[in-house]
Design a protein around this motif. Structure first.
Motif, PDB file in Angstrom:
ATOM      1  N   ALA A   1      52.412  35.954  64.120  1.00  0.00           N
ATOM      2  CA  ALA A   1      53.253  37.146  63.994  1.00  0.00           C
ATOM      3  C   ALA A   1      53.862  37.216  62.598  1.00  0.00           C
ATOM      4  O   ALA A   1      53.870  38.287  61.968  1.00  0.00           O
ATOM      5  CB  ALA A   1      54.347  37.126  65.057  1.00  0.00           C
ATOM      6  N   ILE A   2      54.368  36.092  62.103  1.00  0.00           N
ATOM      7  CA  ILE A   2      54.954  36.052  60.760  1.00  0.00           C
ATOM      8  C   ILE A   2      53.905  36.395  59.714  1.00  0.00           C
ATOM      9  O   ILE A   2      54.163  37.159  58.768  1.00  0.00           O
ATOM     10  CB  ILE A   2      55.567  34.667  60.469  1.00  0.00           C
ATOM     11  CG1 ILE A   2      56.756  34.396  61.403  1.00  0.00           C
ATOM     12  CG2 ILE A   2      55.989  34.557  59.013  1.00  0.00           C
ATOM     13  CD1 ILE A   2      57.918  35.344  61.215  1.00  0.00           C
ATOM     14  N   HIS A   3      52.706  35.843  59.877  1.00  0.00           N
ATOM     15  CA  HIS A   3      51.614  36.119  58.937  1.00  0.00           C
ATOM     16  C   HIS A   3      51.271  37.607  58.927  1.00  0.00           C
ATOM     17  O   HIS A   3      51.067  38.204  57.858  1.00  0.00           O
ATOM     18  CB  HIS A   3      50.378  35.296  59.308  1.00  0.00           C
ATOM     19  CG  HIS A   3      49.181  35.597  58.445  1.00  0.00           C
ATOM     20  ND1 HIS A   3      49.087  35.159  57.154  1.00  0.00           N
ATOM     21  CD2 HIS A   3      48.036  36.296  58.709  1.00  0.00           C
ATOM     22  CE1 HIS A   3      47.940  35.575  56.627  1.00  0.00           C
ATOM     23  NE2 HIS A   3      47.299  36.269  57.551  1.00  0.00           N
TER      24      HIS A   3
ATOM     25  N   LEU B   1      64.066  19.481  71.700  1.00  0.00           N
ATOM     26  CA  LEU B   1      63.461  19.189  70.394  1.00  0.00           C
ATOM     27  C   LEU B   1      62.810  20.410  69.740  1.00  0.00           C
ATOM     28  O   LEU B   1      63.001  20.642  68.534  1.00  0.00           O
ATOM     29  CB  LEU B   1      62.445  18.055  70.547  1.00  0.00           C
ATOM     30  CG  LEU B   1      61.775  17.558  69.262  1.00  0.00           C
ATOM     31  CD1 LEU B   1      62.840  17.009  68.308  1.00  0.00           C
ATOM     32  CD2 LEU B   1      60.747  16.484  69.587  1.00  0.00           C
ATOM     33  N   PRO B   2      62.029  21.223  70.479  1.00  0.00           N
ATOM     34  CA  PRO B   2      61.405  22.398  69.840  1.00  0.00           C
ATOM     35  C   PRO B   2      62.410  23.392  69.265  1.00  0.00           C
ATOM     36  O   PRO B   2      62.067  24.168  68.366  1.00  0.00           O
ATOM     37  CB  PRO B   2      60.591  23.041  70.984  1.00  0.00           C
ATOM     38  CG  PRO B   2      60.308  21.914  71.922  1.00  0.00           C
ATOM     39  CD  PRO B   2      61.543  21.060  71.861  1.00  0.00           C
ATOM     40  N   LEU B   3      63.649  23.372  69.774  1.00  0.00           N
ATOM     41  CA  LEU B   3      64.656  24.289  69.249  1.00  0.00           C
ATOM     42  C   LEU B   3      65.005  23.972  67.792  1.00  0.00           C
ATOM     43  O   LEU B   3      65.420  24.859  67.040  1.00  0.00           O
ATOM     44  CB  LEU B   3      65.918  24.238  70.105  1.00  0.00           C
ATOM     45  CG  LEU B   3      65.789  24.788  71.539  1.00  0.00           C
ATOM     46  CD1 LEU B   3      67.148  24.779  72.216  1.00  0.00           C
ATOM     47  CD2 LEU B   3      65.201  26.193  71.539  1.00  0.00           C
TER      48      LEU B   3
ATOM     49  N   GLY C   1      53.096  28.925  71.946  1.00  0.00           N
ATOM     50  CA  GLY C   1      54.073  29.916  71.505  1.00  0.00           C
ATOM     51  C   GLY C   1      54.359  29.818  70.019  1.00  0.00           C
ATOM     52  O   GLY C   1      54.503  30.833  69.332  1.00  0.00           O
ATOM     53  N   PHE C   2      54.413  28.582  69.497  1.00  0.00           N
ATOM     54  CA  PHE C   2      54.679  28.386  68.073  1.00  0.00           C
ATOM     55  C   PHE C   2      53.532  28.938  67.221  1.00  0.00           C
ATOM     56  O   PHE C   2      53.765  29.604  66.202  1.00  0.00           O
ATOM     57  CB  PHE C   2      54.871  26.894  67.786  1.00  0.00           C
ATOM     58  CG  PHE C   2      55.019  26.579  66.321  1.00  0.00           C
ATOM     59  CD1 PHE C   2      56.155  26.961  65.635  1.00  0.00           C
ATOM     60  CD2 PHE C   2      54.025  25.903  65.638  1.00  0.00           C
ATOM     61  CE1 PHE C   2      56.303  26.677  64.278  1.00  0.00           C
ATOM     62  CE2 PHE C   2      54.157  25.619  64.287  1.00  0.00           C
ATOM     63  CZ  PHE C   2      55.295  26.002  63.608  1.00  0.00           C
ATOM     64  N   LYS C   3      52.290  28.682  67.641  1.00  0.00           N
ATOM     65  CA  LYS C   3      51.140  29.199  66.905  1.00  0.00           C
ATOM     66  C   LYS C   3      51.139  30.725  66.907  1.00  0.00           C
ATOM     67  O   LYS C   3      50.804  31.366  65.907  1.00  0.00           O
ATOM     68  CB  LYS C   3      49.835  28.669  67.510  1.00  0.00           C
ATOM     69  CG  LYS C   3      49.606  27.183  67.285  1.00  0.00           C
ATOM     70  CD  LYS C   3      48.223  26.752  67.722  1.00  0.00           C
ATOM     71  CE  LYS C   3      47.161  27.335  66.845  1.00  0.00           C
ATOM     72  NZ  LYS C   3      45.806  26.876  67.215  1.00  0.00           N
TER      73      LYS C   3
ATOM     74  N   GLY D   1      56.802  37.606  68.832  1.00  0.00           N
ATOM     75  CA  GLY D   1      56.467  36.277  68.337  1.00  0.00           C
ATOM     76  C   GLY D   1      57.568  35.277  68.685  1.00  0.00           C
ATOM     77  O   GLY D   1      57.305  34.171  69.152  1.00  0.00           O
ATOM     78  N   THR D   2      58.827  35.712  68.486  1.00  0.00           N
ATOM     79  CA  THR D   2      59.978  34.876  68.818  1.00  0.00           C
ATOM     80  C   THR D   2      60.082  34.656  70.328  1.00  0.00           C
ATOM     81  O   THR D   2      60.363  33.541  70.788  1.00  0.00           O
ATOM     82  CB  THR D   2      61.274  35.524  68.308  1.00  0.00           C
ATOM     83  OG1 THR D   2      61.189  35.692  66.887  1.00  0.00           O
ATOM     84  CG2 THR D   2      62.482  34.669  68.643  1.00  0.00           C
ATOM     85  N   THR D   3      59.860  35.716  71.094  1.00  0.00           N
ATOM     86  CA  THR D   3      59.953  35.632  72.557  1.00  0.00           C
ATOM     87  C   THR D   3      58.999  34.585  73.114  1.00  0.00           C
ATOM     88  O   THR D   3      59.389  33.747  73.940  1.00  0.00           O
ATOM     89  CB  THR D   3      59.648  37.000  73.199  1.00  0.00           C
ATOM     90  OG1 THR D   3      60.651  37.936  72.804  1.00  0.00           O
ATOM     91  CG2 THR D   3      59.637  36.894  74.724  1.00  0.00           C
ATOM     92  N   TYR D   4      57.753  34.599  72.649  1.00  0.00           N
ATOM     93  CA  TYR D   4      56.775  33.657  73.197  1.00  0.00           C
ATOM     94  C   TYR D   4      56.923  32.258  72.604  1.00  0.00           C
ATOM     95  O   TYR D   4      56.479  31.288  73.210  1.00  0.00           O
ATOM     96  CB  TYR D   4      55.353  34.208  73.019  1.00  0.00           C
ATOM     97  CG  TYR D   4      55.077  35.295  74.031  1.00  0.00           C
ATOM     98  CD1 TYR D   4      54.753  34.965  75.352  1.00  0.00           C
ATOM     99  CD2 TYR D   4      55.185  36.642  73.711  1.00  0.00           C
ATOM    100  CE1 TYR D   4      54.535  35.948  76.303  1.00  0.00           C
ATOM    101  CE2 TYR D   4      54.970  37.635  74.657  1.00  0.00           C
ATOM    102  CZ  TYR D   4      54.647  37.276  75.947  1.00  0.00           C
ATOM    103  OH  TYR D   4      54.446  38.249  76.899  1.00  0.00           O
ATOM    104  N   PHE D   5      57.556  32.155  71.447  1.00  0.00           N
ATOM    105  CA  PHE D   5      57.894  30.840  70.907  1.00  0.00           C
ATOM    106  C   PHE D   5      58.905  30.152  71.831  1.00  0.00           C
ATOM    107  O   PHE D   5      58.810  28.955  72.111  1.00  0.00           O
ATOM    108  CB  PHE D   5      58.466  31.016  69.502  1.00  0.00           C
ATOM    109  CG  PHE D   5      58.721  29.729  68.761  1.00  0.00           C
ATOM    110  CD1 PHE D   5      58.352  28.488  69.270  1.00  0.00           C
ATOM    111  CD2 PHE D   5      59.338  29.758  67.523  1.00  0.00           C
ATOM    112  CE1 PHE D   5      58.585  27.307  68.570  1.00  0.00           C
ATOM    113  CE2 PHE D   5      59.584  28.591  66.814  1.00  0.00           C
ATOM    114  CZ  PHE D   5      59.205  27.370  67.351  1.00  0.00           C
ATOM    115  N   LEU D   6      59.871  30.930  72.338  1.00  0.00           N
ATOM    116  CA  LEU D   6      60.938  30.391  73.187  1.00  0.00           C
ATOM    117  C   LEU D   6      60.644  30.508  74.681  1.00  0.00           C
ATOM    118  O   LEU D   6      61.460  30.079  75.502  1.00  0.00           O
ATOM    119  CB  LEU D   6      62.253  31.122  72.874  1.00  0.00           C
ATOM    120  CG  LEU D   6      62.811  30.946  71.460  1.00  0.00           C
ATOM    121  CD1 LEU D   6      64.029  31.833  71.260  1.00  0.00           C
ATOM    122  CD2 LEU D   6      63.160  29.492  71.197  1.00  0.00           C
TER     123      LEU D   6
END
Length: 218
Positions: free
Chosen positions: A205-207, A128-130, A198-200, A154-159
Motif C-alpha cells: 500500500a505504501i509503495h 511485539l508487532p506493534l 498484513g505487514f507485506k 493497508g493499516t487495517t490489515y497490518f493490525l
C-alpha cells in the motif's frame, strides 16, 4: 477535446467537494473522466462535458455513492490480497523452515519453563508487532500521505490479526493451564503468519501511494 491542467485541477476540486475525500480514489476517477471527455466530447463546453461524463460513471447529483463503491472495492481487493498472502506464506520453503524452528523453540519454552513465564512471553509476542507498526508510523511523519484509502486499508490489515486475537485471549482465563498452553501454542504462530501477511500488504500500500504521488509530480 484536450483538457488543460487547470481543467484537470477543476475536476479534482469538484470531486473533492462532491464527497470524494480519498485523494487516491479521485486520481483514478480523474484519469477515467479525462480519458472519457477527451474521447467522447461533442462540444467545447468543458463543464457541460464534465457533467455528461459524471453521469456516464453513475453520478446522480452526488458522488458520495461512487466514493462508497470506491472504498468498498478497495477493501475487497485488500481482503483478497491478505488471504493470498497467508496462502503464499506456506508455499515458501524458507518460511516453513523458519516457522518450524520458531514453533519448536516456543514449544520448548512451554515445556521447560513455568507457565507464568511462558504466558508472559506469549503476551510479549502478541505486542511485539506493534513496535514494527509504531516504527512504520514514525517513518510516515512528514511524508504527508493525506487521506488515502490505500493507506487506511493497508493499516487495517497490518493490525487485523492483533485486533482479532483479543477475543480468544480473553477467554483463556476460563480454562485450565494445560488448555491455555496448547491454545497459545497454536494461536501465536497463526497470529504471526497473519501479521506477516498484513505487514507485506501494508508495504504494498505504501509503495502504491508513493508511486501515485511520484506520478502526480511528473
Amino acid at each position: 477535446m484536450e483538457l488543460t491542467k487547470e481543467q484537470i485541477k477543476y475536476i479534482d476540486h469538484h470531486l473533492e467537494n462532491e464527497g470524494i475525500k480519498y485523494w487516491d480514489i479521485r486520481i483514478e476517477m480523474i484519469d477515467h473522466i479525462v480519458s472519457d471527455i477527451e474521447k467522447n466530447a461533442i462540444s467545447i463546453d468543458f463543464k457541460k462535458e464534465l457533467a455528461t461524463s459524471l453521469k456516464r460513471i453513475g453520478s446522480k447529483g452526488t458522488l458520495k455513492n461512487i466514493n462508497t463503491i470506491g472504498w468498498k472495492n478497495t477493501n475487497a481487493k485488500y481482503r483478497r490480497e491478505y488471504g493470498k498472502g497467508i496462502v503464499s506464506f506456506f508455499k515458501s520453503t524458507k518460511n516453513i523452515v523458519i516457522s518450524t524452528f520458531s514453533v519448536l523453540i516456543y514449544y520448548l519454552i512451554a515445556e521447560y519453563f513455568s507457565f507464568k513465564i511462558f504466558k508472559n512471553i506469549s503476551f510479549a509476542l502478541i505486542f511485539l508487532p506493534l513496535l514494527t507498526f509504531l516504527f512504520q508510523s514514525i517513518k510516515q511523519i512528514g511524508k504527508k500521505y493525506g487521506r488515502s484509502v490505500n493507506l487506511d486499508y493497508g493499516t487495517t490489515y497490518f493490525l487485523f490479526a492483533f485486533l482479532m486475537i483479543g477475543t480468544p485471549i480473553q477467554f483463556l482465563k476460563y480454562t485450565s493451564e494445560t488448555n491455555q498452553k496448547w491454545i497459545l501454542l497454536i494461536l501465536i504462530p497463526l497470529y504471526f503468519i497473519a501479521t506477516y501477511s498484513g505487514f507485506k500488504l501494508y508495504k504494498k500500500a505504501i509503495h502504491k501511494i508513493e508511486k501515485m504521488k511520484s506520478e502526480m509530480k511528473l
